[in-house]
Scaffold this motif. Structure first.
Motif, PDB file in Angstrom:
ATOM      1  N   ALA A 204      -1.813  -2.145  -6.602  1.00 30.70           N
ATOM      2  CA  ALA A 204      -2.508  -2.778  -7.737  1.00 30.70           C
ATOM      3  C   ALA A 204      -3.663  -1.927  -8.243  1.00 30.70           C
ATOM      4  O   ALA A 204      -4.162  -2.176  -9.349  1.00 30.70           O
ATOM      5  CB  ALA A 204      -3.022  -4.160  -7.331  1.00 30.70           C
ATOM      6  N   GLU A 205      -4.088  -0.928  -7.454  1.00 28.80           N
ATOM      7  CA  GLU A 205      -5.193  -0.077  -7.873  1.00 28.80           C
ATOM      8  C   GLU A 205      -4.711   1.238  -8.473  1.00 28.80           C
ATOM      9  O   GLU A 205      -5.524   2.063  -8.898  1.00 28.80           O
ATOM     10  CB  GLU A 205      -6.101   0.199  -6.666  1.00 28.80           C
ATOM     11  CG  GLU A 205      -6.744  -1.068  -6.114  1.00 28.80           C
ATOM     12  CD  GLU A 205      -7.551  -0.812  -4.848  1.00 28.80           C
ATOM     13  OE1 GLU A 205      -7.610   0.372  -4.425  1.00 28.80           O
ATOM     14  OE2 GLU A 205      -8.108  -1.774  -4.297  1.00 28.80           O
ATOM     15  N   GLN A 206      -3.396   1.423  -8.497  1.00 30.73           N
ATOM     16  CA  GLN A 206      -2.842   2.642  -9.088  1.00 30.73           C
ATOM     17  C   GLN A 206      -2.874   2.541 -10.608  1.00 30.73           C
ATOM     18  O   GLN A 206      -2.475   1.536 -11.187  1.00 30.73           O
ATOM     19  CB  GLN A 206      -1.389   2.834  -8.619  1.00 30.73           C
ATOM     20  CG  GLN A 206      -1.226   2.942  -7.127  1.00 30.73           C
ATOM     21  CD  GLN A 206      -1.539   4.336  -6.597  1.00 30.73           C
ATOM     22  OE1 GLN A 206      -1.903   5.236  -7.364  1.00 30.73           O
ATOM     23  NE2 GLN A 206      -1.388   4.508  -5.291  1.00 30.73           N
ATOM     24  N   GLY A 207      -3.322   3.597 -11.248  1.00 30.50           N
ATOM     25  CA  GLY A 207      -3.441   3.559 -12.709  1.00 30.50           C
ATOM     26  C   GLY A 207      -2.128   3.321 -13.419  1.00 30.50           C
ATOM     27  O   GLY A 207      -2.054   2.578 -14.411  1.00 30.50           O
TER      28      GLY A 207
ATOM     29  N   VAL B 193       0.857  -1.192   0.000  1.00 33.95           N
ATOM     30  CA  VAL B 193       0.000   0.000   0.000  1.00 33.95           C
ATOM     31  C   VAL B 193       0.891   1.239   0.000  1.00 33.95           C
ATOM     32  O   VAL B 193       1.866   1.328   0.752  1.00 33.95           O
ATOM     33  CB  VAL B 193      -0.925   0.018   1.233  1.00 33.95           C
ATOM     34  CG1 VAL B 193      -1.734   1.327   1.277  1.00 33.95           C
ATOM     35  CG2 VAL B 193      -1.850  -1.179   1.231  1.00 33.95           C
ATOM     36  N   ALA B 194       0.566   2.199  -0.841  1.00 31.51           N
ATOM     37  CA  ALA B 194       1.285   3.477  -0.888  1.00 31.51           C
ATOM     38  C   ALA B 194       0.265   4.600  -0.991  1.00 31.51           C
ATOM     39  O   ALA B 194      -0.657   4.534  -1.815  1.00 31.51           O
ATOM     40  CB  ALA B 194       2.247   3.514  -2.061  1.00 31.51           C
ATOM     41  N   PHE B 195       0.432   5.635  -0.142  1.00 32.51           N
ATOM     42  CA  PHE B 195      -0.457   6.790  -0.150  1.00 32.51           C
ATOM     43  C   PHE B 195      -1.914   6.371   0.037  1.00 32.51           C
ATOM     44  O   PHE B 195      -2.826   6.899  -0.589  1.00 32.51           O
ATOM     45  CB  PHE B 195      -0.284   7.600  -1.438  1.00 32.51           C
ATOM     46  CG  PHE B 195       1.140   7.997  -1.697  1.00 32.51           C
ATOM     47  CD1 PHE B 195       1.742   8.997  -0.926  1.00 32.51           C
ATOM     48  CD2 PHE B 195       1.889   7.352  -2.676  1.00 32.51           C
ATOM     49  CE1 PHE B 195       3.068   9.346  -1.158  1.00 32.51           C
ATOM     50  CE2 PHE B 195       3.211   7.715  -2.897  1.00 32.51           C
ATOM     51  CZ  PHE B 195       3.803   8.703  -2.133  1.00 32.51           C
ATOM     52  N   GLY B 196      -2.079   5.349   0.898  1.00 29.86           N
ATOM     53  CA  GLY B 196      -3.422   4.928   1.272  1.00 29.86           C
ATOM     54  C   GLY B 196      -4.130   4.068   0.260  1.00 29.86           C
ATOM     55  O   GLY B 196      -5.306   3.734   0.432  1.00 29.86           O
TER      56      GLY B 196
END
Length: 1313
Positions: free
Chosen positions: A1207-1210, A1200-1203
């Motif tokens: 895997a959900e980061q574009g 997790v990064a920046f909350g």
């Protein structure tokens, strides 16, 4: 509608077909007058209307079908509305208005059915009630009254209506007064079955001529006829006749020109429009169309029976004596016509279909050649069939036996009101009857060999043992019927039917074992361990009790004729091998298919099939059913009879194989001329070297043996002074027995030689059509047509062989001229001519390679998410897929120079699911081994590489290698082309190994575990391809067994080694030794303490042509003066324990016998070595990338990064997608390159090999970099393989040539295309 059928009868010759027995009457041809049959007819296609031309109109039949399905007493009106005749196409609303107007009803009183959505929608807009259902084709409007104001459509031919969708209001229920008065429906599969589907290949009755032609059997009357057809439907194309565009569409679909097409129609305006486009037209109805078409095509279209063909060349029967004989033994008038066709399936006794008016007879005769006294005994066939037929066994009814030419034996002869019986040599025959028969049967030959006649028995013959297309209950009934008829045969009382002397009684199996043992020993070519065990076991376990009965000895499903509709055997065929013997041997023989694979080439088997699901009894159930029907005890020793049956088949196949070896004329010729060329070689001719490598790897799979002239050309023929007739063929000095196609190709040499060619003036560059001279392709086709054989697909190979042979001859002449021994004044120029011939030979080799490649069908996706693709087609290869040290040692003497031809390489396999089952099993074992043994040890091995002990192998590595060797996962890399018998490795193609190589590439340490790591793989392949037996014994054997490692010394620090011709290291001859001097670096593996061999490249002759200066020498690493200066690192990684060494060779002395292949052959060896190694590097890189992407996906799912989950980061999703796309693209290109290497060779595949070497490492850097970014600093550490993957990818951008060199090579080759 329009139907276009294309069936090739030779180069550029096409034909459609006809259906039913049509009488012939008036015919009008537009355009030029009807042409006569010639060797090269101009027409390539037939296009015809399917509503009454050739095919009978399906709509007339449809009307009858509808009336039969409805209450016939209440039918008021049935109307047919045809789009083409009305000039209207669906979904034009006017055609629906026309339907209701013709029927006299309102739109809202009409139900409309169609399977095309836009048609249904248009009808609904007009107010019709619509049903969208499956089907297609023409329009039919039907009105059927079932009572006052009560109209209802029905269905015909017992069709189930699957998916059905009602538009408009909800479906209405039956009532006393329904609102609908008419039904309008599409006639191509809605309610009525589509006549067009049936016309293009679905099973139909025998009299459906179009189906017979387009599905294959009819086409076989001309062997050159492949199968291709196309349906053009007006409503689907939005075009109606006579619109010229629909005719253009037909010829475009078929790939022909208008003038090469015959068009048939019964409507004048359609014919006129087609003629204006340039098509040859026939305006006719069914009664006349066939005769006109036969006149144009030049061969008959009528009288066809499936399974027959035109009589083969050399198998003709004299018709007039046969007709006279038939008039004597049958009620046949002299006015009745007699036509002959030959059955195409493979009986050893030629079999013919005789058509006499409405009667079909079968004639079976001995072959027209010298035979052993007991061979091909048609007399015995006639005798046993007559006897068993009289006893009620289903066999074809035999009519007469003629022991041609001297007497008639056992035949009933009807003469007016007299019936005569003619016995042996005329005994029992009244004198007056004998006098009538004498002129026919005693004084002259009828057809030249003994023969007998029987009635033709139509029915079903099942070639596929799995009975596709039948229901499970139907399959079971077929096998039960087969079992019953076998019981009938074995129940026949041999004394009562007069067959007590038909064979010996008792000890049948013992005698058969002895007979087939002798046959096998006589044809033995190699020791087969399993056969030796069987030969020892069978006589020791003979059955204690045998019953004697008539045995068929070839009783199997495809020798039975079944009733067209019922599971009933009408006739048992092929009694040639029958005798008296043990009936259980017949029973076991009929079960062979249960244990053969479905792809078995001789007999498609059932092994691996789910028999209960198919409804087919198992072998045990089949034996039990037989015992029950015969009323005998169960057969306990049925396994013995199965063993005997397979033993007998093995002996037969061994004999076939032995005979095939006697016909390997081309292989022997290639070997002979290779020796001749090598003996007279004066300089290296690159094209000749390629041809010498290519020819033995692509030998013809099938050869016929005939007298060959070996110098057959135009100037060796004497022609008639006035007529185009050959009076004599000269110069038979070189003649022998061989492959006749070699003569044919040799006679076409001039087509490819320039008119100024000094030895033989050629035709290259001439306008052959204008001159009237056939092209080489046309000449080959003319030969095939005249010989009645299949088209010669691999004629390019024969042309390559012919030019190779001429090049070898010219080289010999040139060599003799240098010695002053040539007899020809122009001998000195033949050196250059030999080179030109070699180049022509290689041109044809390339053409043949690409012909094979283009003929391989594109794989189709398999079911499910695996996206598997079909992998293999063609003959089976050895299934042994494990490599042990013993097998490796046994194969060391195998030379690639004399290896047999490649088997078929099949499809391009893009997924492991498409691999052959044995290779899939190997792939699965490899995955399991890595998961269980390698991945868990990776961290230990990475840590060891940076420890103080890094220059010593980790102890676990040798343990893993022993486990891999024991598991058969050893030497997987050795390509099939150099190890066809699978002695050194599992015998994989480059394409198959590529998939396994990718799996090994998932771990940096896996390739060494399986003895598949560089540089050993390349060095071993060099020794296999180019090493002497002594070199292989000394160096290859321990490398194959993993007892030592090796290195390859080529790159030098002082020069740009990407250009191999820059190499400065020297190899100087000194007596019985060579002296080596040079400075090498980046010699991978040189620091490994197990490294015992160095392959050294240097110059032996700096004054020679650039690519003939280099040589390669085998250097033992313990040789004095070989010094390892230091290890080199890649991004600080030393890659211990092998490392990359900098070496100095200072007056290193090695024996002369350590030279590879010969002086000046080093560049050639290097090129041969690099192709496979580049495939291996690239597929290992793909494995790196799959592992990198896998690790990246695991990482981003857990961090997790920046909350937000990574895997959900574009950007991460985009990186994952980009990596997947790039991996897939690179993999496909690498697999294509591997596939081309298999089917056309490394040299022809060089563009693709260069492409993958330029594409894959660069792409790998991007994919691994994305994974490292996702890991952050951890990706740079030794805790994960990513940093090592990245360094290897960067190194491989330089290894085996930098990207720039490969891109330049691809660019140059592209410009030459």
């Amino acid at each position: 509608m329009m139907c276009a059928a294309r069936v090739c009868l030779g180069p550029g010759f096409l034909l459609a077909s006809r259906s039913l027995k049509l009488s012939l009457a008036r015919c009008q041809l537009t355009g030029a007058a009807r042409w006569k049959h010639s060797a090269s007819p101009p027409y390539k296609a037939v296009v015809f209307d399917m509503g009454g031309v050739l095919l009978p109109s399906p709509y007339q039949k449809a009307t009858v079908s509808l009336q039969c399905c409805f209450d016939c007493t209440r039918v008021m009106l049935v109307q047919i509305v045809e789009s083409c005749r009305e000039g209207l196409c669906k979904p034009d609303p006017r055609i629906y208005r026309l339907c209701v107007d013709r029927l006299g009803v309102l739109p809202e009183e009409t139900v409309f059915l169609d399977d095309v959505g836009q048609n249904v929608k248009a009808a609904a807009q007009l107010g019709l009630r619509t049903i969208e259902a499956k089907g297609h084709s023409m329009m039919c409007a039907a009105r059927v009254c079932l009572g006052p104001g009560f109209l209802l459509a029905s269905r015909s031919l017992k069709l189930s209506l699957a998916r059905c969708q009602l538009t408009g209001a909800a479906r209405w229920k039956h009532s006393a007064s329904p609102p609908y008065k008419a039904v309008v429906f599409d006639m191509g599969g809605v309610l009525l079955p589509s006549p067009y589907q049936k016309a293009t290949g679905c099973p139909v009755p025998v009299n459906s001529f179009l189906s017979d032609l387009t599905s294959g059997p009819m086409a076989q009357q001309n062997p050159a006829m492949p199968r291709q057809s196309s349906i053009v439907e007006s409503c689907r194309e939005g075009l109606c006749k006579p619109d010229p565009r629909i005719y253009r569409l037909c010829v475009d679909r078929l790939g022909v020109l208008p003038e090469e097409t015959v068009f048939l129609d019964d409507v004048g305006q359609n014919v006129k429009a087609a003629a204006q486009l340039g098509l040859r037209t026939i305006e006719a109805n069914p009664a006349v169309a066939v005769q006109a078409l036969e006149g144009l095509l030049g061969f008959p279209l009528r009288g066809f029976v499936p399974g027959t063909r035109a009589v083969r060349r050399g198998m003709d029967i004299p018709v007039d004596p046969l007709r006279q004989y038939l008039q004597s033994v049958l009620p046949l008038s002299s006015a009745e016509s007699l036509t002959l066709r030959q059955f195409s399936h493979g009986q050893s006794n030629p079999t013919y279909l005789l058509n006499t008016g409405e009667r079909h007879l079968v004639l079976r005769k001995k072959p027209p050649r010298a035979l052993l006294p007991s061979a091909h005994a048609v007399e015995r066939e006639f005798r046993v069939m007559k006897a068993l037929g009289d006893a009620g066994v289903p066999v074809p009814k035999v009519l007469a036996l003629c022991e041609d030419p001297r007497y008639v034996t056992q035949c009933c002869v009807r003469w007016g009101t007299y019936q005569l019986y003619v016995g042996e040599n005329g005994a029992d025959c009244p004198v007056e009857g004998l006098a009538k028969l004498a002129p026919l049967c005693f004084s002259s030959s009828v057809i030249g060999t003994p023969f007998f006649l029987m009635e033709y028995c139509p029915g079903r013959i099942f070639k596929d043992q799995s009975l596709p297309g039948l229901r499970p209950d139907e399959r079971r009934e077929v096998y039960q019927a087969m079992n019953r008829v076998l019981c009938q045969i074995h129940s026949a009382d041999i004394s009562a039917v007069g067959l007590q002397d038909y064979g010996k009684s008792g000890n049948y199996i013992e005698r058969q074992v002895q007979t087939w043992t002798k046959q096998y020993r006589a044809s033995e070519t190699q020791r087969i361990p399993a056969m030796e065990r069987v030969l020892e076991w069978l006589p020791q376990h003979l059955p204690k009790h045998e019953r004697t009965a008539v045995v068929h000895r070839d009783f199997r499903l495809d020798n039975l004729i079944f009733h067209p509709e019922k599971p009933e055997v009408l006739a048992v065929l092929d009694w040639e091998l029958s005798t008296l013997g043990d009936p259980i041997s017949d029973l076991a023989y009929s079960c062979l298919a249960h244990y053969l694979h479905p792809d078995f080439p001789v007999l498609k088997g059932l092994s691996g099939c789910d028999l209960p699901e198919l409804g087919i009894p198992t072998a045990e159930e089949y034996f039990t059913l037989y015992s029950s029907s015969m009323g005998t005890e169960p057969i306990d020793n049925w396994n013995y009879y199965m063993a005997f049956s397979f033993f007998r088949v093995a002996a037969i196949l061994q004999g076939v194989y032995k005979r095939s070896l006697r016909g390997n004329y081309i292989e022997r010729q290639v070997q002979t001329w290779t020796k001749q060329y090598r003996a007279s070689e004066t300089q290296r001719i690159p094209a000749m070297e390629r041809v010498l490598e290519w020819l033995p790897q692509h030998l013809p799979k099938h050869e016929r043996t005939a007298v060959v002239h070996r110098d057959f050309r135009l100037d060796n023929l004497i022609f008639h002074p006035e007529k185009p007739e050959v009076l004599a063929v000269l110069d038979w000095e070189l003649s022998t027995l061989g492959d006749p196609i070699s003569d044919l190709a040799y006679s076409c040499l001039t087509h490819y030689l320039h008119p100024d060619f000094p030895v033989l003036k050629g035709l290259s560059g001439c306008d052959l059509p204008e001159l009237g001279i056939p092209t080489a392709e046309e000449y080959f086709t003319l030969y095939s047509s005249s010989m009645g054989t299949e088209p010669i697909d691999n004629w390019n190979y024969y042309m390559a062989f012919s030019f190779f042979r001429v090049a070898a001859i010219l080289q010999g002449v040139y060599k003799r001229s240098l010695r002053g021994q040539a007899s020809s004044a122009s001998a000195e120029v033949t050196g250059k001519l030999a080179e030109r011939m070699a180049e022509l030979a290689w041109d044809f080799a390339v053409k043949e390679g690409f012909r094979v490649f283009k003929s391989i069908p594109v794989g189709k996706p398999g079911a499910g998410p695996t996206r598997g693709y079909s992998a293999w087609s063609g003959q089976q290869r050895p299934q042994r897929l494990t490599a042990t040290p013993e097998r490796c040692a046994a194969g060391l003497s195998t030379s690639s120079k004399t290896s047999p031809p490649h088997p078929s390489k099949g499809h391009l396999v893009i997924s492991p699911d498409g691999l052959r089952p044995p290779v899939q099993e190997l792939y699965r074992h490899l995955q399991e081994f890595m998961k269980k043994h390698i991945y868990p040890l990776e961290q230990q091995l990475r840590d060891h590489q940076v420890s103080e002990d890094r220059w010593s192998p980790h102890p676990a590595m040798e343990q893993l290698k022993e486990k891999a060797k024991s598991a058969g996962l050893w030497n997987l890399f050795i390509p099939l082309e150099v190890d066809l018998e699978g002695r050194l490795g599992p015998g994989l193609t480059n394409l198959e190994y590529a998939h396994l190589c990718e799996t090994m590439g998932r771990s940096l340490y896996a390739p060494e575990v399986f003895n598949c790591s560089a540089p050993d793989t390349g060095n071993m392949e060099v020794l296999i391809r180019y090493g002497t037996n002594q070199q292989r014994e000394q160096w290859l054997r321990p490398l194959l067994e993993g007892e030592m490692r090796s290195c390859f010394a080529m790159t030098e620090p002082q020069v740009a080694s990407s250009d191999a011709t820059n190499i400065e290291a020297s190899i100087t001859e000194d007596g019985d030794s060579y002296i080596l001097n040079g400075h090498k670096w980046w010699t991978s593996g040189a620091l490994d303490p197990r490294c015992k061999l160095c392959v050294f490249m240097g110059k032996t002759d700096p004054s020679a042509p650039r690519h003939q200066q280099q040589s390669m020498v085998l250097v033992p690493m313990e040789t004095a003066a070989v010094k390892v200066l230091r290890p080199l690192s890649v991004y600080g990684i030393e890659d211990a324990p092998g490392g990359h060494g900098e070496l100095m060779f200072d007056r290193v002395r090695v024996p002369r016998e350590n030279l590879l292949l010969g002086p000046g052959r080093g560049f050639e060896i290097a090129q041969g070595r690099l192709g496979p190694s580049r495939i291996h590097h690239c597929m290992r890189l793909i494995g790196h990338l799959e592992r990198s992407l896998e690790l990246m996906k695991e990482r981003v799912k857990s961090r997790v990064a920046f909350g937000t989950l990574l895997a959900e980061q574009g950007t991460i999703l985009a990186d994952i997608a980009e990596s997947r796309m790039e991996i897939e693209q690179a993999r496909l290109l690498v697999l294509k390159a591997a596939h081309l290497m298999d089917i056309v060779g490394n040299k022809v595949a060089s563009p693709e090999i260069s492409m993958i070497k330029a594409v894959t490492p660069s792409m790998a850097l991007r994919v691994v970099d994305r994974a490292i970014q996702a890991f952050g600093a951890a990706g740079l550490s030794n805790d994960y393989p990513l940093a090592l993957f990245y360094s290897w990818a960067q190194a491989l951008r330089l290894a085996d040539g930098p990207d720039e060199v490969h891109r330049a090579a691809v660019g140059k080759m592209e410009l030459r295309r």
